[in-house]
Every structure is written in structure tokens, then in C-alpha cells.
Scaffold this motif. Structure first.
Motif, PDB file in Angstrom:
ATOM      1  N   GLY A  74       0.801  -1.213   0.000  1.00 49.47           N
ATOM      2  CA  GLY A  74       0.000   0.000   0.000  1.00 49.47           C
ATOM      3  C   GLY A  74       0.831   1.260   0.000  1.00 49.47           C
ATOM      4  N   VAL A  75       2.150   1.113   0.163  1.00 46.31           N
ATOM      5  CA  VAL A  75       3.063   2.261   0.163  1.00 46.31           C
ATOM      6  C   VAL A  75       4.056   2.149  -0.999  1.00 46.31           C
ATOM      7  N   ILE A  76       4.726   1.015  -1.118  1.00 45.76           N
ATOM      8  CA  ILE A  76       5.644   0.776  -2.236  1.00 45.76           C
ATOM      9  C   ILE A  76       5.004  -0.216  -3.218  1.00 45.76           C
ATOM     10  N   LEU A  77       4.579  -1.348  -2.699  1.00 42.30           N
ATOM     11  CA  LEU A  77       3.905  -2.374  -3.494  1.00 42.30           C
ATOM     12  C   LEU A  77       2.400  -2.123  -3.472  1.00 42.30           C
ATOM     13  N   THR A  78       1.761  -2.114  -4.632  1.00 39.52           N
ATOM     14  CA  THR A  78       0.298  -1.971  -4.640  1.00 39.52           C
ATOM     15  C   THR A  78      -0.340  -3.272  -4.173  1.00 39.52           C
ATOM     16  N   LEU A  79      -1.523  -3.153  -3.579  1.00 41.05           N
ATOM     17  CA  LEU A  79      -2.278  -4.323  -3.132  1.00 41.05           C
ATOM     18  C   LEU A  79      -3.578  -4.409  -3.927  1.00 41.05           C
ATOM     19  N   ASP A  80      -4.020  -5.619  -4.176  1.00 40.95           N
ATOM     20  CA  ASP A  80      -5.248  -5.834  -4.945  1.00 40.95           C
ATOM     21  C   ASP A  80      -6.148  -6.795  -4.181  1.00 40.95           C
ATOM     22  N   MET A  81      -6.807  -6.270  -3.142  1.00 41.78           N
ATOM     23  CA  MET A  81      -7.660  -7.110  -2.310  1.00 41.78           C
ATOM     24  C   MET A  81      -8.851  -7.688  -3.085  1.00 41.78           C
ATOM     25  N   PRO A  82      -9.463  -6.926  -4.022  1.00 40.76           N
ATOM     26  CA  PRO A  82     -10.555  -7.513  -4.802  1.00 40.76           C
ATOM     27  C   PRO A  82     -10.116  -8.748  -5.597  1.00 40.76           C
ATOM     28  N   ARG A  83      -8.882  -8.741  -6.091  1.00 41.97           N
ATOM     29  CA  ARG A  83      -8.386  -9.892  -6.858  1.00 41.97           C
ATOM     30  C   ARG A  83      -8.252 -11.119  -5.950  1.00 41.97           C
ATOM     31  N   ALA A  84      -7.811 -10.896  -4.704  1.00 46.44           N
ATOM     32  CA  ALA A  84      -7.728 -12.010  -3.757  1.00 46.44           C
ATOM     33  C   ALA A  84      -9.117 -12.571  -3.487  1.00 46.44           C
ATOM     34  N   GLU A  85     -10.085 -11.686  -3.299  1.00 44.56           N
ATOM     35  CA  GLU A  85     -11.461 -12.132  -3.074  1.00 44.56           C
ATOM     36  C   GLU A  85     -11.976 -12.944  -4.265  1.00 44.56           C
ATOM     37  N   GLN A  86     -11.680 -12.475  -5.474  1.00 41.09           N
ATOM     38  CA  GLN A  86     -12.114 -13.188  -6.686  1.00 41.09           C
ATOM     39  C   GLN A  86     -11.507 -14.581  -6.748  1.00 41.09           C
ATOM     40  N   HIS A  87     -10.228 -14.675  -6.392  1.00 38.27           N
ATOM     41  CA  HIS A  87      -9.564 -15.988  -6.425  1.00 38.27           C
ATOM     42  C   HIS A  87     -10.202 -16.955  -5.430  1.00 38.27           C
ATOM     43  N   PHE A  88     -10.388 -16.501  -4.199  1.00 40.51           N
ATOM     44  CA  PHE A  88     -10.965 -17.387  -3.185  1.00 40.51           C
ATOM     45  C   PHE A  88     -12.413 -17.734  -3.507  1.00 40.51           C
ATOM     46  N   THR A  89     -13.159 -16.766  -4.006  1.00 43.78           N
ATOM     47  CA  THR A  89     -14.558 -17.015  -4.370  1.00 43.78           C
ATOM     48  C   THR A  89     -14.641 -18.025  -5.507  1.00 43.78           C
ATOM     49  N   ALA A  90     -13.737 -17.901  -6.475  1.00 41.28           N
ATOM     50  CA  ALA A  90     -13.713 -18.839  -7.598  1.00 41.28           C
ATOM     51  C   ALA A  90     -13.400 -20.264  -7.137  1.00 41.28           C
ATOM     52  N   LEU A  91     -12.681 -20.384  -6.017  1.00 40.45           N
ATOM     53  CA  LEU A  91     -12.378 -21.698  -5.465  1.00 40.45           C
ATOM     54  C   LEU A  91     -13.554 -22.277  -4.673  1.00 40.45           C
ATOM     55  N   GLY A  92     -14.586 -21.441  -4.469  1.00 37.17           N
ATOM     56  CA  GLY A  92     -15.764 -21.914  -3.750  1.00 37.17           C
ATOM     57  C   GLY A  92     -15.918 -21.373  -2.342  1.00 37.17           C
ATOM     58  N   VAL A  93     -15.026 -20.462  -1.954  1.00 36.88           N
ATOM     59  CA  VAL A  93     -15.106 -19.881  -0.612  1.00 36.88           C
ATOM     60  C   VAL A  93     -16.299 -18.925  -0.526  1.00 36.88           C
ATOM     61  N   LYS A  94     -17.146 -19.158   0.463  1.00 38.77           N
ATOM     62  CA  LYS A  94     -18.296 -18.278   0.675  1.00 38.77           C
ATOM     63  C   LYS A  94     -17.991 -17.336   1.839  1.00 38.77           C
ATOM     64  N   ASP A  95     -18.640 -16.181   1.857  1.00 41.53           N
ATOM     65  CA  ASP A  95     -18.463 -15.206   2.949  1.00 41.53           C
ATOM     66  C   ASP A  95     -17.005 -14.792   3.111  1.00 41.53           C
ATOM     67  N   TYR A  96     -16.336 -14.497   1.993  1.00 46.25           N
ATOM     68  CA  TYR A  96     -14.930 -14.109   2.023  1.00 46.25           C
ATOM     69  C   TYR A  96     -14.677 -12.969   2.996  1.00 46.25           C
ATOM     70  N   ASN A  97     -15.491 -11.923   2.938  1.00 44.08           N
ATOM     71  CA  ASN A  97     -15.273 -10.753   3.788  1.00 44.08           C
ATOM     72  C   ASN A  97     -15.369 -11.102   5.266  1.00 44.08           C
ATOM     73  N   THR A  98     -16.281 -11.989   5.607  1.00 46.15           N
ATOM     74  CA  THR A  98     -16.423 -12.399   7.010  1.00 46.15           C
ATOM     75  C   THR A  98     -15.201 -13.172   7.478  1.00 46.15           C
ATOM     76  N   LEU A  99     -14.709 -14.049   6.607  1.00 45.22           N
ATOM     77  CA  LEU A  99     -13.585 -14.911   6.988  1.00 45.22           C
ATOM     78  C   LEU A  99     -12.241 -14.196   6.974  1.00 45.22           C
TER      79      LEU A  99
END
Length: 204
Positions: A13-38
């Protein structure tokens, strides 16, 4: 910046950019439900912090992650999803680091983990002609190797003591206000990188 001799940078978030939505997409695509809660709530499982301070191994972390997802995911699937949050190194930020190294003693202090460290070091080397990311700093501190993490006051005090830094002449730069408050409790001067801004906006 007057009377400043030392800089300590955060990484994500300062030097390296972060892409939290992409992480959510990856986990959701694997079948993870309630990503934000977990993964993103204030009550996120303690094993994340344990991993950040080197308290558990890669294998133990992946098994805990698999149990949290409650799915029979392979290590490869979990590692790919876990690393998906890592964005890229903007060239202008890297150029700024090179410039500032000639003017200040520069350090890095990141709350990270073993899997991310391997990945973003390789990302940097691949993107910047085989160069080594850590070479931008007199020393880079990673929480899982230090076995301490931000915003604990003791972690900043360790870096100050080990490098004989004058806290009043040292600026700590982070995108988390909690980490800034921890640094200031240790006597450092803090600069908070707010949403929509970057280190390019700082007058250094």
C-alpha cells in the motif's frame, strides 16, 4: 524535510500496490463463501497474525487456511489465491526510493509472511532487470523474520536500537493509522499515506 536523517517505509500500500478484490475473486472462484467475514473482518482468525510473526510454518498456515475455507483445496490453489492480493511495484515509486537512498538512511518494515516474501521478491526481480528489492534499504525488516509486528511499540524500538537511530530524526511511512500511532508511541515521526495518495505526494 528539515532535521530528518532516516526513513522507514511500509511495503504494502506504500511501495507495493495491493489488490484485495483480486484475492477475493480468487478465493470465491475456489468456492469460498463469505470471504469478507472470513478474511477481512476485525475478528479474523488468530493464525493470520501467528503466521505474520513466524509462529507457524507455511504448511501449518495452509492447513489452517484450508480449514477456514472448509474446502478440500490443494496447497497450490491456496498459495495462488493467497498471493493474489500482491499487486505490482510502480516504476515511479521505485525511482523515488533510489533517489531518497542517496539523501537518507532508508529502511523497510513490513508486516508480511514467508509465502508473500518469496513472491514479491521474485516479482520485483522479474520486473526490474534481475535487481534485488532489499537493496533499496540499509536493512529490510519483515515481521515473520523479526518475530514482531506493527503496531507493537517493541517492534519499532528494536529497529531504532539496532540501527542507533534518533527517533526525533526518523520518519515512519505507512498506510495504516494504527501502525503510525504505534510508531509515534516509540518516538518516531509518522506520515500516514491516505487513500488516493502515495509516497510521491510526500515532500521529502
Amino acid at each position: 524535510m528539515q532535521n530528518i536523517e532516516n526513513l522507514i517505509f511500509d511495503l504494502g500500500g506504500v511501495i507495493l500496490t495491493l489488490d484485495m478484490p483480486r484475492a477475493e475473486q480468487h478465493f470465491t472462484a475456489l468456492g469460498v463463501k463469505d470471504y469478507n467475514t472470513l478474511f477481512r473482518s476485525g475478528n479474523v482468525s488468530s493464525f493470520f497474525k501467528d503466521y505474520e510473526v513466524g509462529g507457524i510454518s507455511d504448511a501449518e498456515f495452509l492447513e489452517a487456511l484450508r480449514n477456514l475455507a472448509a474446502l478440500p483445496l490443494t496447497d497450490e490453489e491456496l498459495v495462488a489465491a493467497w498471493n493474489a492480493m500482491l499487486g505490482h511495484f510502480p516504476e515511479e515509486r521505485i525511482a523515488l526510493l533510489s533517489k531518497l537512498k542517496n539523501k537518507y538512511r532508508s529502511f523497510l518494515f513490513s508486516n508480511t509472511n514467508a509465502l508473500h516474501l518469496i513472491t514479491f521478491r521474485k516479482m520485483y526481480t522479474d520486473a526490474f532487470n534481475g535487481n534485488v528489492f532489499d537493496d533499496h534499504f540499509e536493512k529490510a525488516y519483515y515481521s515473520h523474520l523479526l518475530r514482531m509486528r506493527k503496531p507493537d511499540k517493541e517492534s519499532y524500538e528494536h529497529i531504532i536500537r539496532e540501527n542507533n537511530l534518533d527517533p526525533s530524526k526518523t520518519v515512519f511511512i505507512d498506510d495504516s493509522i494504527l501502525n503510525i500511532e504505534g510508531a509515534e508511541a516509540a518516538g518516531l515521526k509518522g506520515i500516514h499515506i491516505k487513500p488516493g495518495t502515495s509516497i510521491l505526494d510526500i515532500d521529502l
